[in-house]
Design a protein around this motif. Structure first.
Motif, PDB file in Angstrom:
ATOM      1  N   ARG A  86       0.837  -1.199   0.000  1.00 18.23           N
ATOM      2  CA  ARG A  86       0.000   0.000   0.000  1.00 18.23           C
ATOM      3  C   ARG A  86       0.874   1.251   0.000  1.00 18.23           C
ATOM      4  NH1 ARG A  86      -5.208   1.252   1.541  1.00 18.23           N
ATOM      5  NH2 ARG A  86      -5.479   3.405   2.219  1.00 18.23           N
ATOM      6  N   VAL A  87       0.523   2.209  -0.841  1.00 11.66           N
ATOM      7  CA  VAL A  87       1.260   3.473  -0.895  1.00 11.66           C
ATOM      8  C   VAL A  87       1.007   4.246   0.399  1.00 11.66           C
ATOM      9  CG1 VAL A  87       1.531   5.661  -2.099  1.00 11.66           C
ATOM     10  CG2 VAL A  87       1.116   3.561  -3.399  1.00 11.66           C
ATOM     11  N   SER A  88       2.065   4.734   1.007  1.00 17.78           N
ATOM     12  CA  SER A  88       1.948   5.456   2.279  1.00 17.78           C
ATOM     13  C   SER A  88       2.303   6.928   2.108  1.00 17.78           C
ATOM     14  CB  SER A  88       2.881   4.829   3.317  1.00 17.78           C
ATOM     15  OG  SER A  88       4.238   5.058   2.941  1.00 17.78           O
ATOM     16  N   LEU A  89       2.045   7.703   3.147  1.00 15.67           N
ATOM     17  CA  LEU A  89       2.427   9.112   3.137  1.00 15.67           C
ATOM     18  C   LEU A  89       3.945   9.253   3.037  1.00 15.67           C
ATOM     19  CD1 LEU A  89       0.054  10.763   5.786  1.00 15.67           C
ATOM     20  CD2 LEU A  89      -0.250  10.554   3.319  1.00 15.67           C
ATOM     21  N   LYS A  90       4.670   8.274   3.614  1.00 12.28           N
ATOM     22  CA  LYS A  90       6.142   8.305   3.540  1.00 12.28           C
ATOM     23  C   LYS A  90       6.604   8.175   2.090  1.00 12.28           C
ATOM     24  CE  LYS A  90      10.313   6.207   5.479  1.00 12.28           C
ATOM     25  NZ  LYS A  90      10.985   6.083   4.173  1.00 12.28           N
TER      26      LYS A  90
ATOM     27  N   GLU B 234       9.175  10.777  -2.504  1.00  8.99           N
ATOM     28  CA  GLU B 234       9.169  11.167  -3.913  1.00  8.99           C
ATOM     29  C   GLU B 234       9.367  12.668  -4.083  1.00  8.99           C
ATOM     30  OE1 GLU B 234       8.907   9.571  -6.845  1.00  8.99           O
ATOM     31  OE2 GLU B 234       8.976   7.597  -5.915  1.00  8.99           O
ATOM     32  N   LEU B 235       8.817  13.447  -3.153  1.00  5.17           N
ATOM     33  CA  LEU B 235       8.868  14.905  -3.261  1.00  5.17           C
ATOM     34  C   LEU B 235      10.022  15.523  -2.482  1.00  5.17           C
ATOM     35  CD1 LEU B 235       5.039  15.690  -2.947  1.00  5.17           C
ATOM     36  CD2 LEU B 235       6.443  15.839  -5.025  1.00  5.17           C
ATOM     37  N   GLY B 236      10.664  14.722  -1.640  1.00  6.54           N
ATOM     38  CA  GLY B 236      11.773  15.237  -0.849  1.00  6.54           C
ATOM     39  C   GLY B 236      11.324  16.180   0.255  1.00  6.54           C
ATOM     40  N   ILE B 237      10.160  15.914   0.841  1.00  5.90           N
ATOM     41  CA  ILE B 237       9.654  16.735   1.946  1.00  5.90           C
ATOM     42  C   ILE B 237       9.299  15.822   3.118  1.00  5.90           C
ATOM     43  CG2 ILE B 237       8.787  18.555   0.426  1.00  5.90           C
ATOM     44  CD1 ILE B 237       6.006  17.399   0.687  1.00  5.90           C
ATOM     45  N   SER B 238       8.895  16.411   4.237  1.00  8.86           N
ATOM     46  CA  SER B 238       8.588  15.617   5.420  1.00  8.86           C
ATOM     47  C   SER B 238       7.194  14.988   5.343  1.00  8.86           C
ATOM     48  CB  SER B 238       8.674  16.495   6.673  1.00  8.86           C
ATOM     49  OG  SER B 238       7.608  17.438   6.684  1.00  8.86           O
ATOM     50  N   GLN B 239       7.005  13.901   6.106  1.00 18.36           N
ATOM     51  CA  GLN B 239       5.687  13.274   6.191  1.00 18.36           C
ATOM     52  C   GLN B 239       4.664  14.243   6.781  1.00 18.36           C
ATOM     53  OE1 GLN B 239       7.130   8.976   7.593  1.00 18.36           O
ATOM     54  NE2 GLN B 239       4.911   9.136   7.505  1.00 18.36           N
ATOM     55  N   THR B 240       5.111  15.069   7.707  1.00 24.47           N
ATOM     56  CA  THR B 240       4.202  16.041   8.332  1.00 24.47           C
ATOM     57  C   THR B 240       3.661  17.003   7.286  1.00 24.47           C
ATOM     58  OG1 THR B 240       5.403  15.926  10.427  1.00 24.47           O
ATOM     59  CG2 THR B 240       3.982  17.843  10.073  1.00 24.47           C
ATOM     60  N   ALA B 241       4.530  17.478   6.396  1.00 21.20           N
ATOM     61  CA  ALA B 241       4.097  18.393   5.336  1.00 21.20           C
ATOM     62  C   ALA B 241       3.098  17.701   4.415  1.00 21.20           C
ATOM     63  CB  ALA B 241       5.294  18.892   4.540  1.00 21.20           C
TER      64      ALA B 241
ATOM     65  N   SER C 272       1.081  15.212   5.238  1.00 22.48           N
ATOM     66  CA  SER C 272      -0.164  15.070   5.990  1.00 22.48           C
ATOM     67  C   SER C 272      -0.959  16.367   6.008  1.00 22.48           C
ATOM     68  CB  SER C 272       0.135  14.620   7.425  1.00 22.48           C
ATOM     69  OG  SER C 272      -1.056  14.525   8.182  1.00 22.48           O
ATOM     70  N   PHE C 273      -0.249  17.480   6.246  1.00 24.60           N
ATOM     71  CA  PHE C 273      -0.927  18.788   6.245  1.00 24.60           C
ATOM     72  C   PHE C 273      -1.549  19.075   4.882  1.00 24.60           C
ATOM     73  CE2 PHE C 273       1.386  21.169   9.940  1.00 24.60           C
ATOM     74  CZ  PHE C 273       0.908  20.204  10.807  1.00 24.60           C
ATOM     75  N   ALA C 274      -0.811  18.758   3.831  1.00 24.49           N
ATOM     76  CA  ALA C 274      -1.293  19.050   2.473  1.00 24.49           C
ATOM     77  C   ALA C 274      -2.500  18.185   2.122  1.00 24.49           C
ATOM     78  CB  ALA C 274      -0.168  18.809   1.463  1.00 24.49           C
ATOM     79  N   ILE C 275      -2.430  16.903   2.452  1.00 28.25           N
ATOM     80  CA  ILE C 275      -3.522  15.966   2.137  1.00 28.25           C
ATOM     81  C   ILE C 275      -4.805  16.373   2.839  1.00 28.25           C
ATOM     82  CG2 ILE C 275      -4.364  13.629   2.604  1.00 28.25           C
ATOM     83  CD1 ILE C 275      -2.610  13.656   0.189  1.00 28.25           C
ATOM     84  N   ASN C 276      -4.663  16.861   4.072  1.00 27.73           N
ATOM     85  CA  ASN C 276      -5.834  17.204   4.886  1.00 27.73           C
ATOM     86  C   ASN C 276      -6.207  18.680   4.831  1.00 27.73           C
ATOM     87  OD1 ASN C 276      -6.563  14.589   6.363  1.00 27.73           O
ATOM     88  ND2 ASN C 276      -4.361  14.732   6.779  1.00 27.73           N
ATOM     89  N   ASP C 277      -5.592  19.422   3.881  1.00 25.12           N
ATOM     90  CA  ASP C 277      -5.902  20.845   3.689  1.00 25.12           C
ATOM     91  C   ASP C 277      -5.735  21.659   4.969  1.00 25.12           C
ATOM     92  OD1 ASP C 277      -6.494  20.958   0.921  1.00 25.12           O
ATOM     93  OD2 ASP C 277      -8.410  19.976   1.292  1.00 25.12           O
ATOM     94  N   LYS C 278      -4.699  21.350   5.724  1.00 21.74           N
ATOM     95  CA  LYS C 278      -4.446  22.090   6.956  1.00 21.74           C
ATOM     96  C   LYS C 278      -3.458  23.218   6.691  1.00 21.74           C
ATOM     97  CE  LYS C 278      -5.380  18.347  10.242  1.00 21.74           C
ATOM     98  NZ  LYS C 278      -4.829  17.501  11.331  1.00 21.74           N
TER      99      LYS C 278
ATOM    100  N   ARG D 117      -0.786  21.319  -3.893  1.00 22.42           N
ATOM    101  CA  ARG D 117      -1.042  20.849  -5.265  1.00 22.42           C
ATOM    102  C   ARG D 117      -0.068  19.733  -5.639  1.00 22.42           C
ATOM    103  NH1 ARG D 117      -1.925  26.458  -6.226  1.00 22.42           N
ATOM    104  NH2 ARG D 117       0.245  26.708  -6.931  1.00 22.42           N
ATOM    105  N   ASN D 118       1.203  19.917  -5.309  1.00 23.12           N
ATOM    106  CA  ASN D 118       2.219  18.920  -5.656  1.00 23.12           C
ATOM    107  C   ASN D 118       1.975  17.592  -4.931  1.00 23.12           C
ATOM    108  OD1 ASN D 118       3.509  20.752  -7.306  1.00 23.12           O
ATOM    109  ND2 ASN D 118       5.007  21.377  -5.758  1.00 23.12           N
ATOM    110  N   VAL D 119       1.619  17.684  -3.656  1.00 20.26           N
ATOM    111  CA  VAL D 119       1.361  16.474  -2.863  1.00 20.26           C
ATOM    112  C   VAL D 119       0.158  15.707  -3.414  1.00 20.26           C
ATOM    113  CG1 VAL D 119       0.550  15.651  -0.617  1.00 20.26           C
ATOM    114  CG2 VAL D 119       2.441  17.287  -0.739  1.00 20.26           C
ATOM    115  N   LYS D 120      -0.915  16.424  -3.719  1.00 18.45           N
ATOM    116  CA  LYS D 120      -2.113  15.759  -4.221  1.00 18.45           C
ATOM    117  C   LYS D 120      -1.892  15.161  -5.605  1.00 18.45           C
ATOM    118  CE  LYS D 120      -5.247  18.530  -1.411  1.00 18.45           C
ATOM    119  NZ  LYS D 120      -6.301  19.579  -1.367  1.00 18.45           N
TER     120      LYS D 120
END
Length: 360
Positions: free
Chosen positions: A10-14, A19-26, A28-34, A43-46
């Motif tokens: 299963r593809v994870s947030l990690k 792939e993007l070279g950023i943190s998991q926290t970033a 998570s924030f992007a996925i949940n529109d926080k 946009r890049n995360v989604k």
């Protein structure tokens, strides 16, 4: 020899973060529109999530955010209403479509009374069963918006606006719709018009009643009738029969819903056919040319299928449900939501019930 099939991981947030070279926290924030990450990052995360085929694990998402990922909908309507009228079914379908895209489900719990509905809200708040509520059918002196505010339960009103501004609302802009209907009928020569309204406690029914009375008074139309049916088909049929028996009977009827119109048109047809047979009318005065004009304030396949087909006010109930749900999602994301907005100006769809009808 047996072969073992290796399940795709299963593809994870990690994975997205790597792939993007950023943190998991970033991520998570992007996925949940926080807040906390830029719009470009979101946009890049989604986009990467879609590319990798990532899907949310809603149980984990709910656990981590203390959310149920559920929106409550508990209108005070009988089950029979959902079997005969299509507007609310399309509204719910549109709302669910928007909610499901964000991982939310719609918990539908119809109630028999306002008191029962309010108790459902108390129970939901106490048990943390839902994250928010969609409210419909605003009534005069309605206690529900105030209760939801007191319970601290996010909500959006479909209709309104709420006079106390306890919760934001999104309503269909039909302020001039009654006027459009009456202009159409008066241009056809109708001066004796009956309005078979719904429930005198409902805010939108009373707004239409006021518009009916104001317009007809300014144009000097009459005699006129306003009758409340409480959305009861049998009551609407009885009122229609009584009005048609009057010497100066209405030449046009406006019905609150397509089901009221359909049932009443059936009895109107029976009456007019019998009258034509007794009078020996020529073809130009026989059914359906001797019918009073009819208009429905709700449009559906019923209006298209009847003969004569029924002139109706058309609203896109599915799109309305989608817009209401999106406004609620905006609230749940923590963004500011303005008080009261109007959308989707209805259109009058002219059909045979006013084109063939006589104004005599």
């Amino acid at each position: 020899m047996s072969h073992m099939v290796r399940k795709q991981a299963r593809v994870s947030l990690k994975d997205i973060a790597d792939e993007l070279g950023i943190s998991q926290t970033a991520v998570s924030f992007a996925i949940n529109d926080k807040p906390g990450v830029s719009d470009e990052t979101k946009r890049n995360v989604k986009a990467m999530a879609r590319k990798l085929g990532w899907t949310p694990t809603y149980a984990a998402q709910a656990l981590s955010s203390s959310r149920t990922m559920t929106v409550g909908f508990a209108p005070s309507r009988s089950v029979d209403d959902y079997q005969t009228e299509s507007f609310m079914l399309h509204f719910m379908a549109g709302a669910q479509m928007a909610l499901s895209r964000k991982g939310y489900g719609l918990l539908f719990s119809p109630c028999d009374s306002t008191e029962e509905e309010m108790q459902v809200y108390r129970d939901w708040a106490k048990s943390k069963r839902v994250d928010a509520v969609i409210l419909v059918d605003l009534r005069s002196e309605d206690p529900r918006p105030r209760l939801l505010k007191e319970l601290g339960m996010p909500a959006v009103l479909a209709g309104g606006p709420d006079p106390d501004d306890a919760i934001p609302s999104l309503s269909i802009d039909d302020s001039r719709t009654m006027e459009s209907v009456l202009v159409h009928l008066s241009l056809l020569g109708h001066r004796r018009i009956a309005y078979l309204a719904g429930d005198s406690n409902l805010d939108y029914c009373m707004e239409r009643t006021k518009a009916f009375e104001s317009f007809t008074a300014s144009r000097g139309l009459g005699p006129l009738w306003v009758e409340f049916t409480d959305f009861d088909v049998n009551k609407a049929v009885s009122i229609t029969q009584r009005l048609l028996a009057e010497e100066e009977h209405p030449t046009a009827f406006i019905f609150e819903s397509e089901t009221l119109a359909a049932a009443s048109i059936r009895v109107i047809t029976e009456i007019k056919v019998r009258q034509s047979e007794r009078a020996g009318d020529d073809d130009s005065q026989r059914y359906p040319y001797n019918m009073p004009a009819t208009v429905s304030f709700e449009d559906s396949f019923i209006c298209e299928s009847l003969y004569p087909s029924v002139t109706a006010v058309h609203r896109d109930a599915g799109e309305y449900g989608t817009l209401v749900a999106k406004l609620l999602l905006k609230r749940l994301s923590g963004r500011a939501v303005a008080g009261n907005r109007k959308v989707l100006t209805p259109q009058l769809v002219v059909r045979e019930s006013t084109r063939l009808a006589s104004a005599r």
